[in-house]
Design a protein around this motif. Structure first.
Motif, PDB file in Angstrom:
ATOM      1  N   ALA A   5       0.845  -1.198   0.000  1.00  0.00           N
ATOM      2  CA  ALA A   5       0.000   0.000   0.000  1.00  0.00           C
ATOM      3  C   ALA A   5       0.874   1.240   0.000  1.00  0.00           C
ATOM      4  N   VAL A   6       0.465   2.240  -0.784  1.00  0.00           N
ATOM      5  CA  VAL A   6       1.172   3.516  -0.871  1.00  0.00           C
ATOM      6  C   VAL A   6       0.296   4.597  -0.246  1.00  0.00           C
ATOM      7  N   ASN A   7       0.860   5.354   0.684  1.00  0.00           N
ATOM      8  CA  ASN A   7       0.146   6.471   1.287  1.00  0.00           C
ATOM      9  C   ASN A   7       0.069   7.603   0.260  1.00  0.00           C
ATOM     10  N   PRO A   8      -1.117   7.938  -0.249  1.00  0.00           N
ATOM     11  CA  PRO A   8      -1.205   8.953  -1.306  1.00  0.00           C
ATOM     12  C   PRO A   8      -0.828  10.358  -0.843  1.00  0.00           C
ATOM     13  N   LEU A  38      -5.568  -9.635  -8.987  1.00  0.00           N
ATOM     14  CA  LEU A  38      -4.839  -9.412  -7.739  1.00  0.00           C
ATOM     15  C   LEU A  38      -5.030  -7.997  -7.194  1.00  0.00           C
ATOM     16  N   ASP A  39      -4.868  -7.011  -8.050  1.00  0.00           N
ATOM     17  CA  ASP A  39      -5.015  -5.612  -7.636  1.00  0.00           C
ATOM     18  C   ASP A  39      -5.645  -4.812  -8.756  1.00  0.00           C
ATOM     19  N   MET A  40      -6.250  -3.690  -8.390  1.00  0.00           N
ATOM     20  CA  MET A  40      -6.949  -2.852  -9.357  1.00  0.00           C
ATOM     21  C   MET A  40      -6.753  -1.387  -8.960  1.00  0.00           C
ATOM     22  N   ILE A  41      -6.285  -0.564  -9.898  1.00  0.00           N
ATOM     23  CA  ILE A  41      -6.091   0.859  -9.633  1.00  0.00           C
ATOM     24  C   ILE A  41      -6.638   1.673 -10.794  1.00  0.00           C
ATOM     25  N   GLU A  42      -6.779   2.968 -10.562  1.00  0.00           N
ATOM     26  CA  GLU A  42      -7.217   3.900 -11.610  1.00  0.00           C
ATOM     27  C   GLU A  42      -6.123   4.920 -11.841  1.00  0.00           C
ATOM     28  N   ILE A  43      -5.770   5.132 -13.099  1.00  0.00           N
ATOM     29  CA  ILE A  43      -4.743   6.102 -13.456  1.00  0.00           C
ATOM     30  C   ILE A  43      -5.357   7.149 -14.381  1.00  0.00           C
ATOM     31  N   GLU A  44      -5.089   8.409 -14.075  1.00  0.00           N
ATOM     32  CA  GLU A  44      -5.624   9.511 -14.875  1.00  0.00           C
ATOM     33  C   GLU A  44      -4.497  10.216 -15.618  1.00  0.00           C
ATOM     34  N   ASN A  45      -4.824  10.675 -16.819  1.00  0.00           N
ATOM     35  CA  ASN A  45      -3.901  11.489 -17.608  1.00  0.00           C
ATOM     36  C   ASN A  45      -4.729  12.516 -18.367  1.00  0.00           C
ATOM     37  N   GLY A  46      -4.761  13.731 -17.827  1.00  0.00           N
ATOM     38  CA  GLY A  46      -5.632  14.743 -18.415  1.00  0.00           C
ATOM     39  C   GLY A  46      -7.078  14.348 -18.214  1.00  0.00           C
ATOM     40  N   ASP A  47      -7.829  14.289 -19.321  1.00  0.00           N
ATOM     41  CA  ASP A  47      -9.234  13.884 -19.237  1.00  0.00           C
ATOM     42  C   ASP A  47      -9.413  12.389 -19.491  1.00  0.00           C
ATOM     43  N   LYS A  48      -8.320  11.657 -19.588  1.00  0.00           N
ATOM     44  CA  LYS A  48      -8.386  10.214 -19.813  1.00  0.00           C
ATOM     45  C   LYS A  48      -8.231   9.463 -18.500  1.00  0.00           C
ATOM     46  N   LYS A  99      -1.053   2.699  -6.834  1.00  0.00           N
ATOM     47  CA  LYS A  99      -0.708   3.983  -7.428  1.00  0.00           C
ATOM     48  C   LYS A  99       0.475   4.592  -6.695  1.00  0.00           C
ATOM     49  N   LEU A 100       1.300   5.300  -7.444  1.00  0.00           N
ATOM     50  CA  LEU A 100       2.413   6.056  -6.868  1.00  0.00           C
ATOM     51  C   LEU A 100       2.489   7.372  -7.634  1.00  0.00           C
ATOM     52  N   GLY A 101       2.036   8.450  -7.002  1.00  0.00           N
ATOM     53  CA  GLY A 101       1.971   9.724  -7.704  1.00  0.00           C
ATOM     54  C   GLY A 101       0.998   9.629  -8.864  1.00  0.00           C
ATOM     55  N   ASP A 102       1.459  10.033 -10.051  1.00  0.00           N
ATOM     56  CA  ASP A 102       0.627   9.952 -11.248  1.00  0.00           C
ATOM     57  C   ASP A 102       0.793   8.621 -11.979  1.00  0.00           C
ATOM     58  N   GLY A 103       1.683   7.770 -11.478  1.00  0.00           N
ATOM     59  CA  GLY A 103       1.946   6.490 -12.134  1.00  0.00           C
ATOM     60  C   GLY A 103       1.593   5.323 -11.242  1.00  0.00           C
ATOM     61  N   PHE A 104       2.387   4.253 -11.356  1.00  0.00           N
ATOM     62  CA  PHE A 104       2.087   3.082 -10.548  1.00  0.00           C
ATOM     63  C   PHE A 104       3.362   2.413 -10.058  1.00  0.00           C
ATOM     64  N   LEU A 105       3.184   1.624  -8.999  1.00  0.00           N
ATOM     65  CA  LEU A 105       4.263   0.884  -8.358  1.00  0.00           C
ATOM     66  C   LEU A 105       3.902  -0.585  -8.395  1.00  0.00           C
ATOM     67  N   MET A 106       4.900  -1.458  -8.586  1.00  0.00           N
ATOM     68  CA  MET A 106       4.601  -2.882  -8.677  1.00  0.00           C
ATOM     69  C   MET A 106       5.684  -3.714  -8.015  1.00  0.00           C
TER      70      MET A 106
END
Length: 368
Positions: free
Chosen positions: A103-106, A276-286, A341-348
């Protein structure tokens, strides 16, 4: 005189504001001591540096305060042979430790990893400059609540596998509530719980039913393995992943305490697999839904496609491993065992073909 009175009023208002803020803290009822955590099956962060731990063995949810931990720059984290590093730290071999969650503390991007030792002892680790530090679980500021009607300790599935670990399959904090998926001891075992936080004596949950396209039938016993609170067309929903591998959406306003809910199956992601895991990543309006799996590469699904799909799968997918419903793209990351999630990206946490278990960030290029 008027100036002095004005200053006194401002001081009183300031002190009142501070008092109200302190009283409104989510940690008002926390106490320091041993929460008796017997297992760490799932973790998720809430506000104020609070880490929620799903303890299936003790059938409890524990909230611990990690806000005092200093912020570390993890933007370029890269740890090789993570399992060996953990084993050496605990004075054992790699086959005696199992990473159960990450887990990452946002609020500060601090990274935490939970581990089970073969002795049964749960361990919580914090990443500090590509090194690991063990966090005490016996002397910590915390609050906790028991899970009502958990799956029995001796319950087993048709293959004789123990089910108690699925008392808490996944956990998330959302809008003042702790959301929990798992199994209960009721006839319709698949359960979705909503627990108010700060914790109270009140606890509500409902049973779930979904169409499992790969199995060609409706099911009420399979737990949600991983889920994500999000919005679909501006409305709060839960996107949920099950084994073998239906993807289901549930409107939050239709998940009511004590009621039976039927989810809408929007995709079959391929049998012979478990999410196993599920996250949401945003980039602009995407917006993108990203899913890690036991036997599939990392999957990326465009929320535009998910929102455009208004149908529901009710027809069996008979071809082994075939996908149906909302389309997704396989990303070139395989054996991703933990994802956040890690910042605007992801960690694995990822197992390479060489056997190396590494902790590393993923490239944001795939979401541009």
């Amino acid at each position: 005189m008027k100036t002095l009175i004005s200053l006194l009023i401002l001081l009183i208002l300031s002190l009142t504001s501070v008092s109200i803020h302190a009283d409104s803290s989510l940690k008002t009822n926390f106490k320091t001591g041993d929460p008796a955590i017997a297992s760490i099956n799932s973790m998720a962060f809430g506000p104020e540096g609070i880490l929620f731990i799903g303890d299936s063995k003790s059938a409890q949810i524990v909230a611990i305060d990690l806000s005092t931990h200093p912020e570390v720059d993890n933007s370029k984290v890269n740890i090789e042979f993570l399992d060996k590093l953990i084993a050496d730290m605990l004075g054992t071999d790699t086959d005696q430790v199992q990473i159960t969650d990450m887990a990452v503390n946002p609020e500060n991007n601090n990274i935490y990893i939970s581990v089970h030792h073969s002795s049964g002892t749960p361990v919580l680790l914090r990443v500090e400059n590509d090194k690991l530090k063990q966090i005490s679980l016996t002397d910590v500021s915390h609050s906790k609540t028991a899970i009502s009607d958990p799956v029995a300790k001796d319950a087993k599935d048709k293959r004789g596998r123990e089910l108690r670990k699925w008392a808490v399959a996944d956990i998330k904090y959302h809008d003042g509530k702790v959301l929990i998926s798992g199994l209960s001891n009721k006839e319709f075992a698949s359960t979705f719980r909503s627990v108010d936080f700060p914790f109270t004596d009140k606890q509500s949950y409902g049973s779930l039913e979904i169409f499992h396209a790969a199995h060609g039938q409706y099911e009420t016993h399979a737990p949600i393995k991983t889920f994500l609170p999000t919005k679909i067309k501006g409305t709060p929903h839960v996107v949920a992943g099950y084994t073998c591998t239906p993807l289901v959406v549930l409107p939050m306003n239709k998940i009511k305490p004590g009621e039976h809910h039927k989810g809408r199956t929007v995709a079959e992601l391929g049998s012979g697999n478990s999410p196993l895991d599920m996250i949401e990543i945003e980039n602009g309006d995407k917006r993108y839904l990203v899913i890690s799996n036991t036997n599939r590469p990392l999957m990326k699904m465009d929320f535009t496609d998910l929102e455009a799909y208004e149908d529901t799968l009710t027809t069996p997918v008979t071809k082994k491993g075939a996908a149906a419903g909302v389309a997704y793209v396989n990303l070139p990351y395989v054996n991703v065992l933990q994802l956040d999630k890690l910042g605007d990206g992801f960690l694995m946490i990822k197992r390479e073909s060489t056997g190396n278990l590494l902790l590393r960030t993923g490239s944001s290029w795939w979401f541009k």
